[in-house]
Design a protein around this motif. Structure first.
Motif, PDB file in Angstrom:
ATOM      1  N   VAL A 107       0.840  -1.200   0.000  1.00 21.82           N
ATOM      2  CA  VAL A 107       0.000   0.000   0.000  1.00 21.82           C
ATOM      3  C   VAL A 107       0.878   1.255   0.000  1.00 21.82           C
ATOM      4  O   VAL A 107       0.608   2.221  -0.720  1.00 21.82           O
ATOM      5  N   LYS A 108       1.944   1.235   0.802  1.00 22.07           N
ATOM      6  CA  LYS A 108       2.862   2.384   0.848  1.00 22.07           C
ATOM      7  C   LYS A 108       3.501   2.616  -0.515  1.00 22.07           C
ATOM      8  O   LYS A 108       3.568   3.758  -0.999  1.00 22.07           O
ATOM      9  N   LEU A 109       3.966   1.541  -1.147  1.00 21.35           N
ATOM     10  CA  LEU A 109       4.617   1.666  -2.451  1.00 21.35           C
ATOM     11  C   LEU A 109       3.664   2.233  -3.504  1.00 21.35           C
ATOM     12  O   LEU A 109       4.010   3.145  -4.255  1.00 21.35           O
ATOM     13  N   LEU A 110       2.444   1.681  -3.565  1.00 21.55           N
ATOM     14  CA  LEU A 110       1.465   2.119  -4.563  1.00 21.55           C
ATOM     15  C   LEU A 110       1.007   3.555  -4.305  1.00 21.55           C
ATOM     16  O   LEU A 110       0.805   4.328  -5.247  1.00 21.55           O
ATOM     17  N   THR A 111       0.855   3.909  -3.027  1.00 21.76           N
ATOM     18  CA  THR A 111       0.424   5.264  -2.678  1.00 21.76           C
ATOM     19  C   THR A 111       1.476   6.293  -3.065  1.00 21.76           C
ATOM     20  O   THR A 111       1.174   7.325  -3.685  1.00 21.76           O
ATOM     21  N   LEU A 112       2.734   6.022  -2.715  1.00 26.49           N
ATOM     22  CA  LEU A 112       3.822   6.951  -3.050  1.00 26.49           C
ATOM     23  C   LEU A 112       4.008   7.057  -4.560  1.00 26.49           C
ATOM     24  O   LEU A 112       4.294   8.143  -5.086  1.00 26.49           O
ATOM     25  N   LYS A 113       3.840   5.935  -5.253  1.00 24.73           N
ATOM     26  CA  LYS A 113       3.938   5.947  -6.716  1.00 24.73           C
ATOM     27  C   LYS A 113       2.830   6.814  -7.316  1.00 24.73           C
ATOM     28  O   LYS A 113       3.066   7.607  -8.237  1.00 24.73           O
ATOM     29  N   ARG A 126       8.015   9.472  -5.801  1.00 24.57           N
ATOM     30  CA  ARG A 126       7.913   8.227  -6.577  1.00 24.57           C
ATOM     31  C   ARG A 126       9.249   7.491  -6.619  1.00 24.57           C
ATOM     32  O   ARG A 126       9.300   6.280  -6.449  1.00 24.57           O
ATOM     33  N   ALA A 127      10.323   8.245  -6.816  1.00 26.58           N
ATOM     34  CA  ALA A 127      11.652   7.634  -6.872  1.00 26.58           C
ATOM     35  C   ALA A 127      12.096   7.130  -5.506  1.00 26.58           C
ATOM     36  O   ALA A 127      12.756   6.095  -5.388  1.00 26.58           O
ATOM     37  N   LEU A 128      11.715   7.861  -4.458  1.00 26.41           N
ATOM     38  CA  LEU A 128      12.136   7.486  -3.104  1.00 26.41           C
ATOM     39  C   LEU A 128      11.214   6.459  -2.454  1.00 26.41           C
ATOM     40  O   LEU A 128      11.499   5.995  -1.351  1.00 26.41           O
ATOM     41  N   GLY A 129      10.117   6.110  -3.140  1.00 22.47           N
ATOM     42  CA  GLY A 129       9.129   5.189  -2.581  1.00 22.47           C
ATOM     43  C   GLY A 129       9.695   3.900  -1.998  1.00 22.47           C
ATOM     44  O   GLY A 129       9.460   3.581  -0.821  1.00 22.47           O
ATOM     45  N   PRO A 130      10.479   3.135  -2.776  1.00 28.42           N
ATOM     46  CA  PRO A 130      11.032   1.882  -2.244  1.00 28.42           C
ATOM     47  C   PRO A 130      11.948   2.097  -1.042  1.00 28.42           C
ATOM     48  O   PRO A 130      11.904   1.326  -0.078  1.00 28.42           O
ATOM     49  N   LEU A 131      12.773   3.162  -1.081  1.00 34.06           N
ATOM     50  CA  LEU A 131      13.700   3.439   0.025  1.00 34.06           C
ATOM     51  C   LEU A 131      12.933   3.834   1.287  1.00 34.06           C
ATOM     52  O   LEU A 131      13.247   3.369   2.383  1.00 34.06           O
ATOM     53  N   ILE A 132      11.908   4.671   1.114  1.00 38.18           N
ATOM     54  CA  ILE A 132      11.088   5.086   2.254  1.00 38.18           C
ATOM     55  C   ILE A 132      10.384   3.874   2.863  1.00 38.18           C
ATOM     56  O   ILE A 132      10.319   3.712   4.084  1.00 38.18           O
ATOM     57  N   THR A 133       9.873   3.000   2.000  1.00 42.33           N
ATOM     58  CA  THR A 133       9.167   1.798   2.464  1.00 42.33           C
ATOM     59  C   THR A 133      10.079   0.897   3.277  1.00 42.33           C
ATOM     60  O   THR A 133       9.690   0.372   4.327  1.00 42.33           O
TER      61      THR A 133
END
Length: 253
Positions: A107-113, A126-133
């Motif tokens: 959910v975090k990944l899709l929301t940030l994307k 969007r670019a930082l999504g995976p790192l933030i997750t």
């Protein structure tokens, strides 16, 4: 190999030596293929073949990650129906806490994307999504002590870089030559399939011979750092593409 003294599994030194030798041979062969310009063989790969290959790989990779989502071990298999059978066979071992954490991450990944895609001001999200997750999820597991409640964690990660070593002998080359040739060709085809797919999406051309030499160098150098034979990664390439990576610096980040 199971070590009776420590009651732990340890790597078979012969297996390691053969893997490193295989990496070395794959590297030499792929560099050689690139130098003599054998990259032209990719012209025989039709769009349908590449599309089918990437779609099949996506299904296999997705199912291989289900054990981390469901929280129990799933038997590895080269066929789809056996993998699915193993998933449902062991469904009683389903771990709800692991599943909940996995869903929160998705959910975090899709929301940030979505935020990064629809709101130009927050495109960096969007670019930082995976790192933030990864950071947020690590903190959740650490602070809530979820590892004490059955959530599997990576554990201790060795610090520093692997030491340079030559733990193989060319005298054993005949034992792994067939495997090395197979990996050289299949690994190259896999990497090219990924490359051509992303090139089509982003409107650029790839040089198959340079790709061969690049893969060859990765395997050749990797063999001196205790690395398996390698090729382009479907999952990591997809993540890089989605987050907008443009160069190899993304790997350092």
């Amino acid at each position: 190999i199971f070590d009776e003294a420590t009651q732990m599994y340890v790597a078979n030194p012969v297996y390691i030596r053969m893997c490193l030798l295989c990496s070395f041979l794959v590297g030499v062969m792929q560099i050689g293929f690139g130098i003599v310009r054998l990259g032209f063989v990719v012209s025989f790969l039709s769009h349908s073949v590449i599309s089918g290959f990437t779609s099949g790989a996506a299904i296999i990779i997705g199912l291989s990650q289900m054990k981390h989502v469901l929280g129990y071990s799933i038997e590895k298999s080269a066929t789809l129906h056996k993998t699915l059978k193993s998933i449902f066979k062991n469904i009683k071992k389903f771990h709800w806490l692991t599943f909940l954490l996995a869903m929160i991450c998705n959910v975090k990944l899709l929301t940030l994307k979505h935020i990064g895609k629809t709101r130009p001001r927050f495109s960096l999200v969007r670019a930082l999504g995976p790192l933030i997750t990864v950071i947020v999820s690590t903190l959740i597991v650490y602070l809530a002590r979820l590892d004490k409640h059955g959530v599997a964690v990576t554990g201790s990660i060795p610090s520093g870089f692997p030491e340079v070593s030559v733990d193989f002998s060319l005298s054993d080359a005949s034992d792994v030559m067939v495997t090395a040739i197979t990996i050289s060709i299949v690994g190259f085809m896999e990497s090219i399939a990924i490359g051509k797919t992303l090139a089509g999406k982003n409107g650029y051309e790839i040089d198959a011979n340079k790709e061969l030499i690049g893969l060859g160098m990765a395997n050749l150098v990797g063999s001196f750092f205790r690395a398996y034979p390698t090729t382009g990664s479907f999952s990591r390439s997809a993540v890089n593409n989605v987050t907008g990576a443009k160069s190899g610096i993304s790997a350092i980040v």
